[in-house]
Design an enzyme around this catalytic site. Structure first.
Site, PDB file in Angstrom:
ATOM      1  N   ASP A  29      -0.535  -1.704  -3.511  1.00 47.56           N
ATOM      2  CA  ASP A  29      -1.586  -2.245  -2.657  1.00 47.56           C
ATOM      3  C   ASP A  29      -2.804  -2.593  -3.494  1.00 47.56           C
ATOM      4  O   ASP A  29      -2.660  -3.040  -4.636  1.00 47.56           O
ATOM      5  CB  ASP A  29      -1.914  -1.211  -1.569  1.00 47.56           C
ATOM      6  CG  ASP A  29      -2.309  -1.844  -0.253  1.00 47.56           C
ATOM      7  OD1 ASP A  29      -3.446  -2.349  -0.175  1.00 47.56           O
ATOM      8  OD2 ASP A  29      -1.491  -1.861   0.681  1.00 47.56           O
ATOM      9  N   HIS A  86      -8.281  -1.343   1.516  1.00 43.53           N
ATOM     10  CA  HIS A  86      -6.969  -1.496   2.140  1.00 43.53           C
ATOM     11  C   HIS A  86      -5.988  -0.410   1.705  1.00 43.53           C
ATOM     12  O   HIS A  86      -5.364   0.260   2.541  1.00 43.53           O
ATOM     13  CB  HIS A  86      -6.432  -2.885   1.794  1.00 43.53           C
ATOM     14  CG  HIS A  86      -5.283  -3.341   2.622  1.00 43.53           C
ATOM     15  ND1 HIS A  86      -3.974  -3.061   2.315  1.00 43.53           N
ATOM     16  CD2 HIS A  86      -5.256  -4.090   3.758  1.00 43.53           C
ATOM     17  CE1 HIS A  86      -3.182  -3.615   3.216  1.00 43.53           C
ATOM     18  NE2 HIS A  86      -3.935  -4.251   4.109  1.00 43.53           N
ATOM     19  N   SER A 128      -0.074  -4.318   8.244  1.00 43.59           N
ATOM     20  CA  SER A 128      -0.338  -3.517   7.052  1.00 43.59           C
ATOM     21  C   SER A 128      -0.486  -2.042   7.374  1.00 43.59           C
ATOM     22  O   SER A 128      -0.196  -1.180   6.526  1.00 43.59           O
ATOM     23  CB  SER A 128      -1.621  -4.004   6.365  1.00 43.59           C
ATOM     24  OG  SER A 128      -1.440  -5.235   5.727  1.00 43.59           O
TER      25      SER A 128
END
Length: 485
Positions: free
Chosen positions: A101, A132, A352
Site C-alpha cells: 500500500d 491509506h 480499499s
C-alpha cells in the site's frame, strides 16, 4: 463454491481479458476478447532489495486526517460482521499479513508491525504520507485495548508493510525540467503495475501467509496493458508460496481517493446467458486475476452493494466499506476521515477498506485451520458468505463474508480437501441366549407330577367312598343310592 447454477453461468460468461495500471505507466500489449488473463511465470520479477526504480522526491504534502474520540462503542464494520464471536476461537496468532500500500506508520496498537521495504522512496515501508496503508493495517490487525470498542478483525496477526505507491511522491526532476513539464511521469503520484509486481514478489519471499492489496489499476474496456509481471507475481505468491491474496475490486466515482472510469453493468435479465464480455466497460488489476485472488467488493450499512463498488466477473465476496474508523497515521488514536486543503472531511470508504476485513478473516481461518491451503481458504470464505438471491452477482460475488462461519462452518466439497477420516466402529454382538432347558424340564416335570396327583386324587375319592360301610344312624343324602327297606 456455494454458487447457484445461474450464478455459475453468469460468472463463467462474464469474463474479462485486460488489465489496468497505477499512475500513468504503460506496459504494452492488448488482450483477446473473452479470455481470462494468461500467467507467464517467466515474467516474474527477480528477487531484489526493495527500492524505487528511479530517484524520487516528495512533491505534495502528507494527507491530514480527522481524529475521532475512542470509546467503548464497536464500529459498524467490526460489529456488523461480528468479529467478536470468533475471537474466543482464534485471533489470527501466527499469521503474517503483508500490506502492499502507501506504507504503514508505527502505532501502539500495531505492536507486531514489521518493515518490508519501500518502492516509493528511501524508507523501509514504515512511513505513510497518504494515510491509506495505516488505515488498512488497522482494520486487519489493530490490537484490542481495554475501554476501546475498535479492533482489527485479526488482532493477534502481525503486519509487514511494503510501500509501493504514494500520491505525495513523484520522480525526481531532472536538470532543466520545469515544474509543470508534461514529460514528468506519474504527475499524480508514484507507483505502477511493475512496482506492485515487485512488491508482491517481495511479500511472498518475506513469508507472508496473507497479502492484502487495497490498490486497483483500471482502464476502459477495450484498452489493453500488459500486466504480465504482476500476474506472474500473483501466481508465484498464491500457487508457489501458498499465500491467500486479497484484493480490492475497485471504486467508481472517486470513492477512496481513486476512481475507475465507468461502472460495469449487471447481466441483462432479458438475456442472462449472453456473452458478458461485450458489456464490460472497465477492467481492473490485480482484481481480475480471479483464479489466484480473492476479490472484494463493498456493501453499505444496509447490506446493499455500495454505490461506488466496481462490479465485475472477478468479484468473489463483499464486506462493509462505508464510514470506516481505523488507526491514525500521525498519532496514537483513531481517525474517521481525511481532510482537504479547505478542511473538508471525507469519510473513509471504498473497496480499499472492505478488502482488509476479508484479509483479516483469511488470517483467522489460516490460524485455526492450518491444514488448508490458500485455495481452500478462499473457497471456505466464499462458501460461507451470505449469498445474494441469485447465488452470485458481479457486485457482491458470493455475498457478504461471515467470519465465524468461515472459521467454524461445516463446508462440503472444498477443492482438494482430504475427506474426513472414517472411524471403525465394531458391529454389535448378539447376546448369547440363556439356557432355559433345565428350567423347562423342571416345569414340565412339575406339571406332570401335578397332573398325576390330581388324577390320582380324583380316582381315590370314589373308591374310598364305595369301600367304606355306612354306620347306624347315618343319613344318606337324597339321590345317593337306594333307601333301606
Amino acid at each position: 463454491m456455494g454458487r447457484t447454477l445461474l450464478g455459475f453461468l453468469y460468472r463463467a460468461l462474464f469474463v474479462v481479458g485486460t488489465a489496468g495500471l497505477l499512475g500513468t505507466s504503460t506496459l504494452g500489449a492488448g488482450f483477446a476478447a473473452a479470455d481470462r488473463p494468461v500467467i507467464d511465470p517467466a515474467l516474474l520479477p527477480g528477487p531484489a532489495p526493495a527500492a524505487p526504480p528511479e530517484p524520487t522526491e516528495q512533491r505534495n504534502a502528507c494527507v491530514p486526517v480527522s481524529a475521532v474520540p475512542d470509546g467503548t462503542t464497536v464500529p459498524d464494520e467490526i460489529g456488523t460482521l461480528d468479529f467478536g464471536a470468533v475471537w474466543p476461537i482464534t485471533r489470527g496468532a501466527g499469521q503474517l499479513v503483508a500490506v502492499i500500500d502507501t506504507g504503514v506508520s508505527p502505532h501502539p496498537r500495531l505492536p507486531g508491525l514489521r518493515p518490508g521495504g519501500d518502492y516509493v522512496h528511501t524508507g523501509d515501508g514504515l512511513s505513510d504520507c497518504d494515510a491509506h496503508g495505516t488505515l488498512v493495517a488497522g482494520l486487519i490487525a489493530a490490537t484490542r485495548e481495554p475501554g476501546s470498542g475498535f479492533s482489527g478483525g485479526a488482532p493477534e496477526a502481525q503486519i509487514v508493510s511494503i510501500r509501493q505507491s504514494s500520491n505525495a511522491f513523484q520522480r525526481e526532476r531532472r536538470a532543466g525540467e520545469e515544474e509543470d513539464d508534461s514529460s514528468v511521469e506519474n504527475a499524480s503520484g508514484y507507483g505502477n503495475v511493475m512496482t506492485m509486481a515487485m512488491a508482491v514478489r517481495t511479500a511472498a519471499d518475506l513469508g507472508a501467509t496473507v497479502i492484502n492489496i487495497s490498490e486497483v489499476a483500471c482502464v476502459p474496456g477495450g484498452t489493453g496493458v500488459a500486466d504480465g509481471p504482476l500476474g506472474a507475481a500473483i501466481d508465484y505468491a498464491a500457487r508457489v508460496k501458498d499465500i491467500v491474496v486479497v484484493a480490492a475490486a475497485g471504486n467508481t466515482g472517486g470513492a477512496g481517493g481513486s476512481a475507475c472510469s465507468s461502472q460495469n453493468p449487471s447481466p441483462d435479465p432479458a438475456d442472462p446467458f449472453a456473452d458478458q464480455w461485450n458489456r464490460i466497460a472497465t477492467v481492473a488489476t490485480p482484481a481480475w486475476f480471479d483464479d489466484q485472488v480473492l476479490t472484494v467488493g463493498s456493501v453499505d450499512s444496509s447490506g446493499a452493494p455500495a454505490a461506488f463498488t466496481l462490479a465485475g466477473p472477478w468479484v468473489d465476496v463483499a464486506a462493509p466499506g462505508t464510514s470506516m474508523t481505523s488507526l491514525s497515521p500521525t498519532g496514537t488514536g483513531l481517525v474517521n476521515g481525511t481532510m482537504d486543503n479547505q478542511g473538508n472531511i471525507a469519510p473513509i470508504q471504498g473497496t480499499s477498506f472492505s478488502a482488509p476485513l476479508v484479509a483479516a478473516i483469511a488470517a483467522l481461518v489460516r490460524a485455526h485451520r492450518p491444514e488448508l491451503d490458500a485455495a481452500q481458504v478462499i473457497e471456505r470464505i466464499e462458501a460461507t458468505a451470505h449469498a445474494p438471491a441469485e447465488g452470485w452477482n458481479p457486485f457482491v460475488g458470493h455475498g457478504v463474508v461471515d467470519p465465524l462461519a468461515a472459521v467454524t462452518g461445516q463446508v462440503d466439497g472444498i477443492r482438494g480437501a482430504a475427506p474426513a477420516e472414517a472411524i471403525d466402529i465394531p458391529m454389535p454382538t448378539e447376546p448369547v441366549p440363556p439356557d432355559t432347558r433345565p428350567r423347562s424340564v423342571a416345569l414340565v416335570g412339575a406339571a406332570a407330577v401335578g397332573v398325576v396327583l390330581v388324577l390320582g386324587l380324583g380316582i381315590s375319592i370314589p373308591l374310598r367312598n364305595r369301600l367304606q360301610p355306612h354306620s347306624a344312624g347315618s343319613v344318606v343324602a337324597s339321590g345317593s343310592g337306594p333307601t333301606p327297606s
